[in-house]
Design a protein around this motif. Structure first.
Motif, PDB file in Angstrom:
ATOM      1  N   UNK A  88     -39.213 -48.970 -24.511  1.00 15.94           N
ATOM      2  CA  UNK A  88     -37.779 -48.689 -24.443  1.00 15.94           C
ATOM      3  C   UNK A  88     -37.232 -49.289 -23.155  1.00 15.94           C
ATOM      4  N   UNK A  89     -35.974 -49.729 -23.220  1.00 17.85           N
ATOM      5  CA  UNK A  89     -35.373 -50.469 -22.112  1.00 17.85           C
ATOM      6  C   UNK A  89     -33.942 -49.998 -21.875  1.00 17.85           C
ATOM      7  N   UNK A  90     -33.526 -50.093 -20.619  1.00 17.18           N
ATOM      8  CA  UNK A  90     -32.120 -49.954 -20.287  1.00 17.18           C
ATOM      9  C   UNK A  90     -31.631 -51.245 -19.655  1.00 17.18           C
ATOM     10  N   UNK A  91     -30.534 -51.770 -20.208  1.00 16.22           N
ATOM     11  CA  UNK A  91     -29.868 -52.963 -19.696  1.00 16.22           C
ATOM     12  C   UNK A  91     -28.432 -52.592 -19.338  1.00 16.22           C
ATOM     13  N   UNK A  92     -27.860 -53.391 -18.459  1.00 18.50           N
ATOM     14  CA  UNK A  92     -26.427 -53.297 -18.226  1.00 18.50           C
ATOM     15  C   UNK A  92     -25.797 -54.662 -18.463  1.00 18.50           C
ATOM     16  N   UNK A 117     -32.562 -52.954 -16.246  1.00 16.30           N
ATOM     17  CA  UNK A 117     -32.533 -51.957 -15.180  1.00 16.30           C
ATOM     18  C   UNK A 117     -33.922 -51.344 -15.009  1.00 16.30           C
ATOM     19  N   UNK A 118     -34.399 -50.701 -16.047  1.00 14.38           N
ATOM     20  CA  UNK A 118     -35.728 -50.096 -16.074  1.00 14.38           C
ATOM     21  C   UNK A 118     -36.262 -50.204 -17.495  1.00 14.38           C
ATOM     22  N   UNK A 119     -37.567 -50.071 -17.624  1.00 15.56           N
ATOM     23  CA  UNK A 119     -38.138 -50.011 -18.950  1.00 15.56           C
ATOM     24  C   UNK A 119     -39.313 -49.039 -18.977  1.00 15.56           C
ATOM     25  N   UNK A 120     -39.708 -48.686 -20.178  1.00 10.64           N
ATOM     26  CA  UNK A 120     -40.818 -47.749 -20.358  1.00 10.64           C
ATOM     27  C   UNK A 120     -41.786 -48.325 -21.385  1.00 10.64           C
ATOM     28  N   UNK A 121     -43.075 -48.204 -21.094  1.00 12.17           N
ATOM     29  CA  UNK A 121     -44.083 -48.687 -22.012  1.00 12.17           C
ATOM     30  C   UNK A 121     -44.921 -47.547 -22.566  1.00 12.17           C
ATOM     31  N   UNK A 150     -36.806 -52.872 -13.420  1.00 18.39           N
ATOM     32  CA  UNK A 150     -36.368 -54.182 -13.847  1.00 18.39           C
ATOM     33  C   UNK A 150     -35.649 -54.899 -12.732  1.00 18.39           C
ATOM     34  N   UNK A 151     -34.818 -55.845 -13.119  1.00 18.24           N
ATOM     35  CA  UNK A 151     -34.141 -56.730 -12.164  1.00 18.24           C
ATOM     36  C   UNK A 151     -33.133 -56.003 -11.280  1.00 18.24           C
ATOM     37  N   UNK A 152     -32.433 -54.998 -11.827  1.00 19.03           N
ATOM     38  CA  UNK A 152     -31.341 -54.350 -11.094  1.00 19.03           C
ATOM     39  C   UNK A 152     -31.532 -52.838 -11.068  1.00 19.03           C
TER      40      UNK A 152
END
Lengths: 112, 112
Positions: B32-36, B46-50, B58-60
């Motif tokens: 699962x991932x969070x992007x902006x 932003x962050x991710x989960x494995x 993540x990058x920001x």
């Protein structure tokens, strides 16, 4: 430095004609790329992908071409339809954790 | 359509207040991932989960934290919201043999 570059912020084409969206990349560990399409107020939706073992992948009206030596890929839409009007993102597959690296997007307008 | 639900869909909050965005999936996907998404930037990770309780930056990621206590839920928290965090936030999921990720509808967050 941006890894995936879409140098055209916008593109306008007539209905029925071909749309060509371009993308350049710098370094890619996996040489696997995807195109996503995004309508306003919706999440991006997967359109088509291509891996390094191919130089072309086709799905209906959509074809993606990959030129590894030039580090360039393109998405062709033939024939273009007004419903194709959206923002198209060129995306690089970022690795085993599945994260995606997005270009800035190209806004395609298909005029009737 | 992949079963992803983001809540809330819209939120206005004041600078300095904590905010939590929720992503819920019914696909049992591992990642699962969070992007902006911001104008001129495409989507940025932003962050991710494995996996449950397994997350990474993540990058920001500055100013954000995440938690995943169950496979189906991935929470994004802004501990003290700032105006620079005004954005559209997208959750995504991926798993299995597919490389592509599936995105939620997005949450529009405004920090005033």
């Amino acid at each position: 430095d941006q890894q995936v570059k879409q140098n055209s912020p916008s593109l306008s084409v007539q209905e029925g004609r071909i749309s060509i969206l371009n993308c350049d990349y710098t370094n890619s560990m996996f040489d696997y790329f995807l195109w996503y399409k995004k309508y306003p107020a919706e999440g991006p939706t997967f359109l088509i992908s291509i891996s390094s073992i191919k130089d072309k992948n086709e799905d209906g009206r959509f074809t993606v071409f990959l030129n590894k030596s030039a580090k360039h890929l393109s998405l062709h839409i033939v024939p273009s339809q007004p419903g194709d009007s959206a923002v198209y993102f060129c995306v690089e597959y970022g690795g085993s954790q599945g994260n995606l690296i997005f270009g800035k997007g190209t806004k395609l307008s298909v005029k009737p | 359509d992949a079963g992803i639900t983001q809540s809330p869909r819209h939120k206005v909050t004041e600078t300095g207040t904590p905010v939590t965005l929720r992503c819920h999936q019914t696909e049992n996907h591992r990642y699962m991932y969070w992007y902006r998404q911001d104008p001129g930037h495409g989507l940025r990770l932003i962050h991710y989960s494995y996996g449950v309780k397994d997350t990474d930056k993540g990058e920001v990621s500055d100013g954000y934290s995440v938690s995943r206590s169950k496979t189906e839920d991935f929470l994004l928290t802004l501990e003290s919201a700032t105006s620079s965090q005004t954005s559209v936030y997208f959750c995504a999921i991926s798993g299995g043999l597919q490389v592509e990720a599936f995105f939620g509808q997005g949450t529009r967050l405004t920090v005033v």
